[in-house]
Design a protein around this motif. Structure first.
Motif, PDB file in Angstrom:
ATOM      1  N   VAL A   1       0.906  -1.567   0.223  1.00  9.22           N
ATOM      2  CA  VAL A   1       0.063   0.471   0.414  1.00  9.22           C
ATOM      3  C   VAL A   1       1.079   1.262  -0.177  1.00  9.22           C
ATOM      4  O   VAL A   1       1.922   1.541   0.678  1.00  9.22           O
ATOM      5  CB  VAL A   1      -0.593   0.143   0.918  1.00  9.22           C
ATOM      6  CG1 VAL A   1      -1.397   1.360   1.424  1.00  9.22           C
ATOM      7  CG2 VAL A   1      -1.601  -1.030   1.317  1.00  9.22           C
ATOM      8  N   LEU A   2       0.661   2.165  -1.071  1.00  7.69           N
ATOM      9  CA  LEU A   2       1.374   3.292  -0.854  1.00  7.69           C
ATOM     10  C   LEU A   2       0.753   4.180  -0.909  1.00  7.69           C
ATOM     11  O   LEU A   2      -0.293   5.060  -1.705  1.00  7.69           O
ATOM     12  CB  LEU A   2       1.827   3.693  -2.340  1.00  7.69           C
ATOM     13  CG  LEU A   2       2.234   2.200  -3.103  1.00  7.69           C
ATOM     14  CD1 LEU A   2       3.241   2.272  -4.938  1.00  7.69           C
ATOM     15  CD2 LEU A   2       4.174   1.827  -3.001  1.00  7.69           C
ATOM     16  N   VAL A   3       1.336   4.886  -0.114  1.00  9.43           N
ATOM     17  CA  VAL A   3       0.557   6.497   0.807  1.00  9.43           C
ATOM     18  C   VAL A   3       1.556   7.558   0.247  1.00  9.43           C
ATOM     19  O   VAL A   3       2.620   7.744  -0.499  1.00  9.43           O
ATOM     20  CB  VAL A   3       0.417   6.880   1.963  1.00  9.43           C
ATOM     21  CG1 VAL A   3       0.113   8.084   2.582  1.00  9.43           C
ATOM     22  CG2 VAL A   3      -0.234   5.756   2.660  1.00  9.43           C
ATOM     23  N   VAL A   4       0.997   8.544  -0.969  1.00 13.18           N
ATOM     24  CA  VAL A   4       1.576   9.499  -2.353  1.00 13.18           C
ATOM     25  C   VAL A   4       1.523  10.378  -2.134  1.00 13.18           C
ATOM     26  O   VAL A   4       0.198  10.711  -2.598  1.00 13.18           O
ATOM     27  CB  VAL A   4       1.814   8.549  -3.931  1.00 13.18           C
ATOM     28  CG1 VAL A   4       2.926   9.363  -4.096  1.00 13.18           C
ATOM     29  CG2 VAL A   4       2.128   7.299  -3.096  1.00 13.18           C
ATOM     30  N   GLY A   5       1.636  10.976  -1.637  1.00 14.17           N
ATOM     31  CA  GLY A   5       1.290  12.913  -2.166  1.00 14.17           C
ATOM     32  C   GLY A   5       2.490  13.613  -2.924  1.00 14.17           C
ATOM     33  O   GLY A   5       3.449  12.249  -3.368  1.00 14.17           O
ATOM     34  N   HIS A   6       2.349  14.624  -2.554  1.00 14.80           N
ATOM     35  CA  HIS A   6       2.995  15.731  -3.844  1.00 14.80           C
ATOM     36  C   HIS A   6       3.688  16.996  -3.751  1.00 14.80           C
ATOM     37  O   HIS A   6       2.714  17.000  -2.938  1.00 14.80           O
ATOM     38  CB  HIS A   6       3.015  15.178  -4.852  1.00 14.80           C
ATOM     39  CG  HIS A   6       1.359  16.530  -5.180  1.00 14.80           C
ATOM     40  ND1 HIS A   6       0.980  17.670  -6.073  1.00 14.80           N
ATOM     41  CD2 HIS A   6       0.190  16.348  -4.651  1.00 14.80           C
ATOM     42  CE1 HIS A   6       0.202  18.246  -5.729  1.00 14.80           C
ATOM     43  NE2 HIS A   6      -0.491  17.299  -5.139  1.00 14.80           N
ATOM     44  N   TYR A   7       4.895  17.093  -3.930  1.00 13.03           N
ATOM     45  CA  TYR A   7       5.150  18.464  -2.978  1.00 13.03           C
ATOM     46  C   TYR A   7       4.508  19.592  -4.258  1.00 13.03           C
ATOM     47  O   TYR A   7       3.844  19.220  -5.032  1.00 13.03           O
ATOM     48  CB  TYR A   7       5.990  18.286  -3.274  1.00 13.03           C
ATOM     49  CG  TYR A   7       7.528  17.599  -3.071  1.00 13.03           C
ATOM     50  CD1 TYR A   7       7.722  17.864  -1.771  1.00 13.03           C
ATOM     51  CD2 TYR A   7       8.439  16.694  -3.804  1.00 13.03           C
ATOM     52  CE1 TYR A   7       8.237  17.366  -0.835  1.00 13.03           C
ATOM     53  CE2 TYR A   7       9.155  15.955  -2.839  1.00 13.03           C
ATOM     54  CZ  TYR A   7       9.407  16.366  -1.393  1.00 13.03           C
ATOM     55  OH  TYR A   7       9.952  14.940  -0.517  1.00 13.03           O
ATOM     56  N   GLY A   8       4.149  20.516  -3.685  1.00  7.47           N
ATOM     57  CA  GLY A   8       3.306  22.333  -3.897  1.00  7.47           C
ATOM     58  C   GLY A   8       2.127  21.412  -4.237  1.00  7.47           C
ATOM     59  O   GLY A   8       1.157  21.967  -4.722  1.00  7.47           O
ATOM     60  N   CYS A   9       1.782  20.659  -2.992  1.00  8.18           N
ATOM     61  CA  CYS A   9       0.047  20.229  -2.878  1.00  8.18           C
ATOM     62  C   CYS A   9      -0.091  21.524  -2.847  1.00  8.18           C
ATOM     63  O   CYS A   9      -0.690  21.632  -1.394  1.00  8.18           O
ATOM     64  CB  CYS A   9      -0.143  18.817  -2.392  1.00  8.18           C
ATOM     65  SG  CYS A   9      -1.731  18.576  -2.254  1.00  8.18           S
TER      66      CYS A   9
ATOM     67  N   GLU B   1       8.765  22.196  14.207  1.00  5.71           N
ATOM     68  CA  GLU B   1      10.112  22.068  13.263  1.00  5.71           C
ATOM     69  C   GLU B   1       9.641  22.705  12.029  1.00  5.71           C
ATOM     70  O   GLU B   1      10.403  23.406  11.301  1.00  5.71           O
ATOM     71  CB  GLU B   1       9.517  20.821  12.951  1.00  5.71           C
ATOM     72  CG  GLU B   1      10.693  20.203  11.726  1.00  5.71           C
ATOM     73  CD  GLU B   1      10.081  18.614  11.429  1.00  5.71           C
ATOM     74  OE1 GLU B   1       9.381  17.945  12.426  1.00  5.71           O
ATOM     75  OE2 GLU B   1      10.182  18.509  10.434  1.00  5.71           O
ATOM     76  N   LEU B   2       8.771  22.771  11.713  1.00  4.44           N
ATOM     77  CA  LEU B   2       8.062  23.476  10.147  1.00  4.44           C
ATOM     78  C   LEU B   2       8.162  25.422  10.264  1.00  4.44           C
ATOM     79  O   LEU B   2       8.695  26.177   9.491  1.00  4.44           O
ATOM     80  CB  LEU B   2       6.147  23.787  10.036  1.00  4.44           C
ATOM     81  CG  LEU B   2       6.148  22.487   9.568  1.00  4.44           C
ATOM     82  CD1 LEU B   2       4.354  22.034   9.991  1.00  4.44           C
ATOM     83  CD2 LEU B   2       5.842  21.774   8.868  1.00  4.44           C
ATOM     84  N   ALA B   3       8.125  25.948  11.846  1.00  7.45           N
ATOM     85  CA  ALA B   3       8.256  27.311  11.995  1.00  7.45           C
ATOM     86  C   ALA B   3      10.011  27.282  11.625  1.00  7.45           C
ATOM     87  O   ALA B   3      10.338  28.661  11.358  1.00  7.45           O
ATOM     88  CB  ALA B   3       8.242  28.063  13.160  1.00  7.45           C
ATOM     89  N   ALA B   4      11.071  26.496  11.476  1.00  7.09           N
ATOM     90  CA  ALA B   4      12.361  26.839  11.504  1.00  7.09           C
ATOM     91  C   ALA B   4      12.360  27.313  10.375  1.00  7.09           C
ATOM     92  O   ALA B   4      13.330  27.436   9.320  1.00  7.09           O
ATOM     93  CB  ALA B   4      12.945  25.447  11.848  1.00  7.09           C
TER      94      ALA B   4
ATOM     95  N   ARG C   1       8.706  25.201   3.838  1.00 10.78           N
ATOM     96  CA  ARG C   1       7.416  24.738   4.688  1.00 10.78           C
ATOM     97  C   ARG C   1       6.911  23.769   4.835  1.00 10.78           C
ATOM     98  O   ARG C   1       5.953  22.857   5.259  1.00 10.78           O
ATOM     99  CB  ARG C   1       7.513  25.828   5.694  1.00 10.78           C
ATOM    100  CG  ARG C   1       6.695  25.604   7.101  1.00 10.78           C
ATOM    101  CD  ARG C   1       6.006  27.144   7.580  1.00 10.78           C
ATOM    102  NE  ARG C   1       5.207  27.872   6.855  1.00 10.78           N
ATOM    103  CZ  ARG C   1       5.931  29.040   6.849  1.00 10.78           C
ATOM    104  NH1 ARG C   1       7.834  29.370   6.839  1.00 10.78           N
ATOM    105  NH2 ARG C   1       6.054  29.976   6.663  1.00 10.78           N
ATOM    106  N   LEU C   2       5.418  24.407   3.586  1.00  9.21           N
ATOM    107  CA  LEU C   2       4.436  23.555   2.822  1.00  9.21           C
ATOM    108  C   LEU C   2       4.844  21.954   2.071  1.00  9.21           C
ATOM    109  O   LEU C   2       4.470  21.457   2.418  1.00  9.21           O
ATOM    110  CB  LEU C   2       4.330  24.039   1.527  1.00  9.21           C
ATOM    111  CG  LEU C   2       2.875  24.860   2.337  1.00  9.21           C
ATOM    112  CD1 LEU C   2       2.725  26.167   1.528  1.00  9.21           C
ATOM    113  CD2 LEU C   2       2.070  24.852   3.305  1.00  9.21           C
TER     114      LEU C   2
END
Ligand SMILES: [Zn+2]
Length: 155
Positions: free
Chosen positions: A47-55, A87-90, A97-98
């Motif tokens: 099972v692949l959970v696949v996101g993408h950059y720039g979503c 972590e994201l604020a860094a 960050r996104l």
């Protein structure tokens, strides 16, 4: 982008479920039906959970704008963003960050899939099954394996 082309498979070799921001919420009957069918009937091994950059879905989750029902759908992403806010604020650049949030969301969804009863039952009966987390880059065509593969209990 046809999902089978990302991984170099022929049409039909991959059973694909898509939704906004690649979420796997444990109350979503559509996702759960796809997952159970894939595991219990098709007996998939991966099972692949696949996101993408720039979503755009990830960006919409945290930009503060009101869009209606989709704001509810995207709520789990705001939870991840809140839990990892330090972590994201860094990150000084929004895009980076996104993109990190895209990764963190995939990691969370891998955990959701792995903790689902259909997956747990498959592992309990010894059925070979791995859950992977990937992020795809539309601009480079490359897949990043986030190395969060789960092949057994939650440990
Ligand atoms: Zn997207």
């Amino acid at each position: 982008m046809p999902a089978n082309e990302i991984v170099g498979l022929d049409p039909g070799e991959m059973f694909v479920h898509r939704n906004v921001a690649n979420l796997a919420p444990s109350q979503d009957a559509n996702y759960l039906s796809v997952l159970q069918f894939a595991i219990d009937v098709l007996k998939v091994k991966h099972v692949l959970v696949v996101g993408h950059y720039g979503c755009g879905g990830i960006a919409a989750a945290v930009d503060g704008a009101r869009r209606g029902l989709v704001d509810h759908w995207l709520h789990p992403i705001r939870e991840v963003a809140h839990e990892r806010k330090d972590e994201l604020a860094a990150y000084t650049h929004d895009r980076e960050r996104l993109n990190r949030l895209c990764e963190l969301n995939v990691i969370r969804q891998v955990r959701n899939v792995a903790s689902d009863v259909f997956v747990q039952d498959a592992w309990a009966r010894g059925q070979p099954l791995s859950v992977h987390g990937w992020v795809y880059s539309l601009s480079s065509g490359l897949i990043t394996d986030l190395n969060v593969t789960m092949t057994g209990g939650l440990g």
